[in-house]
Design an enzyme around this catalytic site. Structure first.
Site, mmCIF file in Angstrom:
data_model
loop_
_atom_site.group_PDB
_atom_site.id
_atom_site.type_symbol
_atom_site.label_atom_id
_atom_site.label_comp_id
_atom_site.label_asym_id
_atom_site.label_seq_id
_atom_site.Cartn_x
_atom_site.Cartn_y
_atom_site.Cartn_z
ATOM 1 N N CYS A 338 0.884 -1.162 0.000
ATOM 2 C CA CYS A 338 0.000 0.000 0.000
ATOM 3 C C CYS A 338 0.917 1.207 0.000
ATOM 4 O O CYS A 338 1.712 1.365 -0.926
ATOM 5 C CB CYS A 338 -0.930 -0.048 1.207
ATOM 6 S SG CYS A 338 -0.122 -0.423 2.769
ATOM 7 N N GLY A 341 3.034 -0.069 3.834
ATOM 8 C CA GLY A 341 3.107 -1.524 3.901
ATOM 9 C C GLY A 341 2.923 -2.073 5.294
ATOM 10 O O GLY A 341 3.417 -3.149 5.594
ATOM 11 N N ASP A 343 -0.335 -1.328 7.066
ATOM 12 C CA ASP A 343 -1.753 -1.359 7.413
ATOM 13 C C ASP A 343 -2.547 -2.238 6.447
ATOM 14 O O ASP A 343 -2.826 -3.389 6.719
ATOM 15 C CB ASP A 343 -2.334 0.061 7.420
ATOM 16 C CG ASP A 343 -1.741 0.884 8.548
ATOM 17 O OD1 ASP A 343 -1.645 0.350 9.656
ATOM 18 O OD2 ASP A 343 -1.365 2.044 8.314
ATOM 19 N N ARG A 344 -2.869 -1.659 5.286
ATOM 20 C CA ARG A 344 -3.645 -2.427 4.309
ATOM 21 C C ARG A 344 -2.895 -3.674 3.877
ATOM 22 O O ARG A 344 -3.486 -4.728 3.656
ATOM 23 C CB ARG A 344 -3.938 -1.550 3.090
ATOM 24 C CG ARG A 344 -4.996 -0.530 3.377
ATOM 25 C CD ARG A 344 -5.093 0.490 2.290
ATOM 26 N NE ARG A 344 -4.151 1.582 2.492
ATOM 27 C CZ ARG A 344 -4.246 2.771 1.920
ATOM 28 N NH1 ARG A 344 -5.234 3.025 1.091
ATOM 29 N NH2 ARG A 344 -3.367 3.713 2.153
#
Lengths: 640, 565
Positions: A338, A341, A343-344
């Site tokens: 994301c 790198g 969280d999502r």
């Protein structure tokens, strides 16, 4: 404690949320770690313990006739309303709680004062319960294509990554360093999951610093090497989990995404998941909907729709499904990123892993997965969960969403998971409560630095604790041998498959939940069957030995069966069945019981069930689901 | 016209059948007077699909090769069949003419209105005989079995020739002290002659639920002394009773303009009126149509799904039905008052509310037999016009007249209660699904006609089989049992918060992949319980009962203490 202005207030009223007419009078105590309300009357069960670290915010409301209301919103979605007779007392409690619930230093967190009755060796042992090395070797790593790189041992290349990272063997150290310089926060592509059946992998990283045209030879080599480490495939997917527009906007800031022309044989795929700020607002709206007092069906559904929460859950699920299908069905490796790198990317990788690998659908597997993809890979728990006072904009329910995705899967595949939703709710509670040391800090490095002084010295690890309580978390319907549950789960992402998670968001509104639990009942039945079988086996053994006294043994066996039948009495709280509901709620202006006798009747019976409600809130009866936060204060009470 | 004359093409070979989540099949299609039969005899194992034509709600045809030559090689048509049980099938039929013939035969035969030509009059399975009692119970039998009624209530045969109230059964239960003449006068004062009759007498305190239609007070506030006396006799002296009017106060006022009305405070001084608005008729039918439409389109976004689900209002109807039933239970069980329930005609929402309240209150109505008896008493004998209400379901393009899925709404509400009390009902979701199917299209005569009178005239009892009796045959009943059933004597108060109510996925997503995983879970529940029963022995039920009594007693003591406080 210097922050407690007012250790004790008397004649405080606790308002029952389901009906404002029900209140309990008692005494409010503030301790260093908990707010404690002790209801009047001799029954010591009338207690409510609230951990300071679970308090999300404290709000003073306008004075009413009866006193000064104080509302406490907790991170586990409990809402508590006190009415305090004196304004000055109310203010003092408010100031004290506001400070106590916003620790400034890690040392103030509850996990450093929580002291269950175990010795040092046991405490240290609790930290060794999960072993990530063992997890990688379960996946089949290291092998001839993948190995651990020593490059981040001192956290010099990337201070938010763990020390041990798997990269393709063919990649040289300079390539890694070069690639990490071309990635946000140095988070170069590294392995998250390896599928030993077909050698496809899920790798993760942050966004490349590509801007509009920048290139990095090492980064291109890195991707090439990942692709080649999967001998069966001719290309790999790069999945960008941001909405395309956001990713493109990032290019103006010198970041962005991989250009398919520069990288050999990659296919870039956007799967739009919104950022942490959108998610925070969305959950806020969802919480508001869940807290509505007797809404109409229309209000509830419209509120649910407007929160957009389920839409976001669906987008995460779709991303996970895309990746798991690429790995399992196409045999193609995937790189996920994301922005940073953590969280999502963490959400999507772990959802894909749950879909791919039945192991993560077991109790221990889910623990390992969270430890690996979230704790070790630097999900910023302290920021996202707001453990310490800090930037409110950093708070976001990223891990809530992962847990909810797992829950949505459990709803679709009731037989595929070893654990029940109680396990997820318990993990959720512990992530926010800071009861244990696992979810403190933002990265492995921070944690190690803190460990040097305190974590292992003082705090305990949650995983062993949950493992010891595993009987509470089992799903009786789990069928590990079912072929359907063996390989890839293929959930439907039709909109009707995404439901509102009442057990989490209305966790403390007991009147909203089913009064009888099918799963608890089945669990009891199952345990009893097992017990009977064991005893039967035992007696069969004895029978063989005591061949001569055969007749006598037979008689005994019968006796055992008879006594066992009484076990069928199930741990149901049958009293729950008889709590009337608020059927007038929809039309508040309609006075149902106008005359005097009626209304006092109604009050009385309200109180009946009110007291019953309240006492079980604070006691933590075994039969009640999702009350573990309540049980915990009990357990540490005995420990202190 | 003979039924067979509608059939222009009886047999077509090489038809392709497509069903959701199943591979396409090729086989032979037959149309008979009452059925559509598809059989696939490719291999040794033949597979057949038999659909009652009555079950077909709508049929859509699309002809390929419209501009080509008729009879040209390769011309074919597709018929989409949408069933009342919400299944959607596609049949690809080679030959345009055959396709059109089949479609028109199905259209004609599925919308037959002549009662005696319906399939129940032809259905003669070998395991059932036509002789013997029809139905499970009668008003007289119910009265005989219910000892608590004997003192103050009696069976009246005033309607034995259906002249007092055409939609009531021949016998009804009324207060002992009210004679038949008063009943006749009261009936003249109520819409459709539906004077107040007993629906349920609570086993704990003898309080009753009565039901009726609206009083015909009209614009000039007419009164009927006998009606007032009848209600006075119900509450016996100085107590207070509640009238739950299933219309808003405003609607009840408006009803006076068309001759209807409500019980005014001055005339019925011991009765307190509460208005709860319930949608009816067309509105509820449209809700079902909208709900089914949105459930059959998985491509919606979540937002669109939620907004369409909200817009269908189906769950709002579930919500209000359960809330009002809860209100009735509150009056009867908690506050100890008798209740009269009515809306306008007293044949739809009235029955919905009174039967839901009984399910919540009465442990006897939570067994398989008890529940079917409840349906028989409160719906079939009480004159819910099934034939009018269930002529069409969610897909029909026909102009709807009297259709309204109130019975389906009842089943949904019962399902919600079961979700919240998974151990309290003896029957499982499967029974509800079976009933949802049978009410629209059935081999049995149970749901035929609109009233007892019509059923008598058509000879339903003599010439058809009874569904309920067949469901209670031991080997059949077993499929509908809840493996976790634990009887409880208490009222089972459902939560009516919107957070607690769910879409009935078993019904509305019945034909999606979603349902398949749930089936697996159901089987697992059974296998866990069966394994236990094998180990623990067969006389489990007795033990269960006794342990349950043990758990109940301390709780009741607790309640007493608290009341004193």
């Amino acid at each position: 404690m210097e922050h407690i202005r007012m250790p004790k207030v008397e004649n405080v009223r606790l308002v029952d949320r389901s009906s404002s007419r029900r209140t309990h009078v008692g005494t409010l105590y503030l301790t260093a770690t908990h707010t404690i309300f002790v209801g009047e009357g001799s029954e010591d069960r009338n207690e409510l313990w609230v951990l300071h670290s679970l308090v999300c915010n404290v709000v003073k409301h306008k004075a009413s006739q009866s006193g000064y209301p104080l509302l406490i919103h907790c991170k586990n979605f409990q809402v508590i309303q006190f009415i305090i007779p004196q304004e000055s007392d109310c203010h003092d409690v408010y100031i004290s709680l506001s400070r106590l619930s916003r620790p400034e230093k890690y040392e103030e967190l509850y996990c450093f004062s929580f002291n269950p009755n175990v010795d040092k060796a046991e405490r240290e042992h609790s930290w060794d319960f999960l072993d990530l090395k063992a997890e990688y070797s379960r996946m089949g790593l290291p092998n001839k294509l993948w190995h651990v790189t020593p490059i981040n041992r001192e956290y010099r290349v990337c201070d938010t990554y763990p020390a041990d990272l798997f990269v393709p063997k063919s990649v040289t150290l300079p390539v890694i360093v070069g690639s990490s310089k071309f990635r946000s926060r140095g988070r170069f592509p590294t392995l998250s999951y390896y599928c030993k059946e077909n050698h496809a992998t899920i790798c993760r990283s942050s966004q490349p610093l590509s801007g509009f045209s920048a290139r990095c030879l090492e980064d291109e080599q890195m991707l090439q090497a990942i692709m080649k480490s999967n001998p069966g495939s001719r290309f790999m997917y790069v999945v960008g989990t941001r909405p395309k527009l956001n990713a493109m906007a990032n290019r103006a800031a010198g970041k962005g995404y991989e250009n398919e022309d520069n990288y050999c044989n990659i296919k870039f795929q956007f799967i739009g998941i919104e950022n942490i700020h959108v998610m925070r607002n969305s959950q806020q709206k969802l919480i508001e909907v869940s807290a509505l007092r007797s809404p109409s069906m229309g209000e509830f559904l419209t509120g649910l729709e407007n929160s957009d929460w389920l839409r976001h859950i669906k987008s995460i699920m779709e991303a996970g499904l895309f990746i798991s299908k690429a790995v399992a069905e196409e045999g193609v490796s995937v790189l996920v990123h994301c922005s940073d790198g953590w969280d999502r990317t963490a959400q999507v990788c772990s959802v894909a892993s749950v879909l791919l690998d039945p192991y993560y659908r077991t109790l221990k597997g889910l623990m390992v997965l969270i430890e690996k993809d979230w704790v070790s890979f630097g999900h910023m728990f302290s920021h996202r969960c707001g453990h310490l006072i800090g930037e409110a904009k950093e708070v976001s329910p990223v891990i809530d969403q992962f847990l909810e995705c797992v829950w949505q899967l459990m709803e679709q595949f009731p037989c595929a998971f070893e654990y029940s939703e109680k396990f997820l709710i318990s993990i959720h509670n512990h992530i926010y409560s800071c009861h244990y040391g696992n979810f403190i800090c933002n990265s492995q490095k921070e944690r190690k630095d803190l460990i040097l002084c305190i974590i292992k010295e003082k705090a305990h690890s949650i995983w062993l604790h949950l493992w010891e309580k595993k009987l509470d978390f089992m799903n009786p319907l789990f069928k590990p041998d079912q072929s359907q549950n063996q390989g890839l789960l293929r959930p439907s992402t039709a909109p009707y498959c995404f439901k509102y998670w009442r057990r989490l968001y209305n966790r403390f509104d007991r009147e909203l939940h089913p009064r009888q639990s099918e799963l608890d009942c089945l669990m009891t039945v199952k345990e009893e069957t097992q017990q009977l079988e064991e005893e039967l086996a035992l007696y069969e053994q004895k029978m063989a030995v005591l061949d001569k006294e055969r007749a006598k043994t037979l008689y005994m066996q019968k006796g055992v069966l008879d006594s066992k039948q009484a076990l069928w009495s199930l741990p149901l709280d049958i009293s729950l069945a008889n709590t009337p509901q608020d059927y007038i709620g929809g039309a508040p202006n309609l006075c149902l019981f106008g005359d005097q006798t009626k209304s006092s009747d109604a009050d009385n019976s309200d109180q009946e069930s009110g007291v019953a409600d309240f006492s079980s809130h604070s006691s933590g009866e075994e039969s009640l689901p999702s009350e573990d936060s309540v049980k915990d204060p009990d357990s540490d009470e005995t420990a202190m | 016209m003979e039924l067979s004359e509608h059939i222009k093409t009886a047999n077509v070979e090489d038809v392709t059948l497509r069903r959701p989540f199943h591979p396409a099949l090729r086989g032979t299609l037959c149309v008979t007077s009452h059925h559509l039969l598809f059989s696939d005899r490719k291999d040794e194992a033949s597979w057949q699909l038999l659909i009652l034509l009555k079950n077909i709600d709508a049929i859509e045809k699309s002809i390929e090769n419209l501009f080509g030559y008729p009879r040209a090689v390769g011309s074919s048509g597709t018929i989409t069949i949408k069933c009342k049980d919400l299944l959607v099938l596609q049949l690809e039929i080679p030959g345009m003419e055959e396709c059109l013939n089949i479609a028109s035969s199905i259209e004609a035969l599925s919308s037959l209105e002549s009662m005696t030509e319906m399939y129940p009059f032809f259905y003669r399975p070998s395991h059932l005989t036509l002789h013997g009692p029809w139905g499970l119970s009668s008003t007289e039998q119910y009265y005989k079995q219910t000892e608590r009624l004997w003192d103050r209530w009696r069976v009246s045969k005033v309607n034995s020739d259906y002249s007092v109230c055409p939609s009531y059964p021949s016998a009804v239960i009324v207060p002992r002290e009210v004679d038949d003449d008063k009943l006749i006068r009261s009936a003249r004062f109520r819409q459709g002659g539906r004077f107040p009759v007993l629906s349920y007498c609570h086993h704990r305190n003898g309080m009753v639920i009565m039901r009726s239609s609206q009083p015909l007070t009209g614009a000039n506030k007419k009164r009927c002394k006998e009606d007032e006396l009848l209600l006075q006799a119900v509450i016996d002296g100085s107590e207070l009773g509640y009238i739950i009017d299933l219309r808003s106060a405003q609607q009840a006022q408006q009803a006076r303009m068309t001759g209807g009305g409500f019980e005014s405070k001055s005339c019925y001084s011991h009765w307190k009126r509460i208005h709860r608005h319930h949608e009816r008729g067309k509105v509820v039918q449209e809700s079902l149509t909208k709900l089914v439409e949105v459930c059959s389109d998985p491509s919606h976004s979540v937002d669109r799904w939620l907004s369409k689900l909200e817009n269908s209002k189906w769950l709002s109807h579930v919500h209000s039905a359960l809330s009002t039933a809860g209100l009735v239970v509150e009056c009867v069980e908690r506050d100890g008052h008798s209740v009269l329930v009515h809306g306008s005609e007293g044949t739809d929402n009235t029955l919905l509310v009174s039967s839901l309240a009984q399910l919540v209150l009465d442990p006897a109505s939570r067994t398989v037999t008890g529940f079917l008896c409840l349906l028989e008493r409160e719906w079939i004998q009480a004159g819910h016009p099934f034939q009018q209400r269930c002529a069409h379901s969610a897909y029909s393009h026909a102009r709807l007249k009297q259709e309204c899925p109130i019975f389906l709404l009842l089943l949904d509400c019962v399902w919600q209660v079961w979700r919240q009390f998974p151990l309290a009902l003896e029957f499982s979701e499967a029974l509800l699904l079976r009933l949802a199917q049978e009410v629209y299209a059935s081999n049995y005569g149970t749901f035929l006609c609109n009233s007892e009178q019509e059923r008598c005239a058509a000879g339903v009892k003599e010439n058809t089989h009874c569904l309920f009796q067949s469901l209670l045959k031991p080997d059949i009943e077993e499929q509908y049992l809840n493996p976790l059933y634990e009887p409880t004597d208490l009222a089972i108060w459902p939560s009516v918060h919107p957070q607690s109510l769910q879409l009935w996925t078993g019904m509305f997503l019945r034909w999606t992949e979603y349902a398949q995983n749930m089936e697996e879970a159901r089987e697992e529940v059974w296998s866990i319980v069966k394994e236990h029963r094998e180990r623990a022995g067969p006389d489990r039920t007795n033990n269960t009962l006794s342990t349950h009594c043990d758990t109940l007693t301390p709780f009741e003591n607790l309640m007493d203490e608290l009341t004193i406080l």
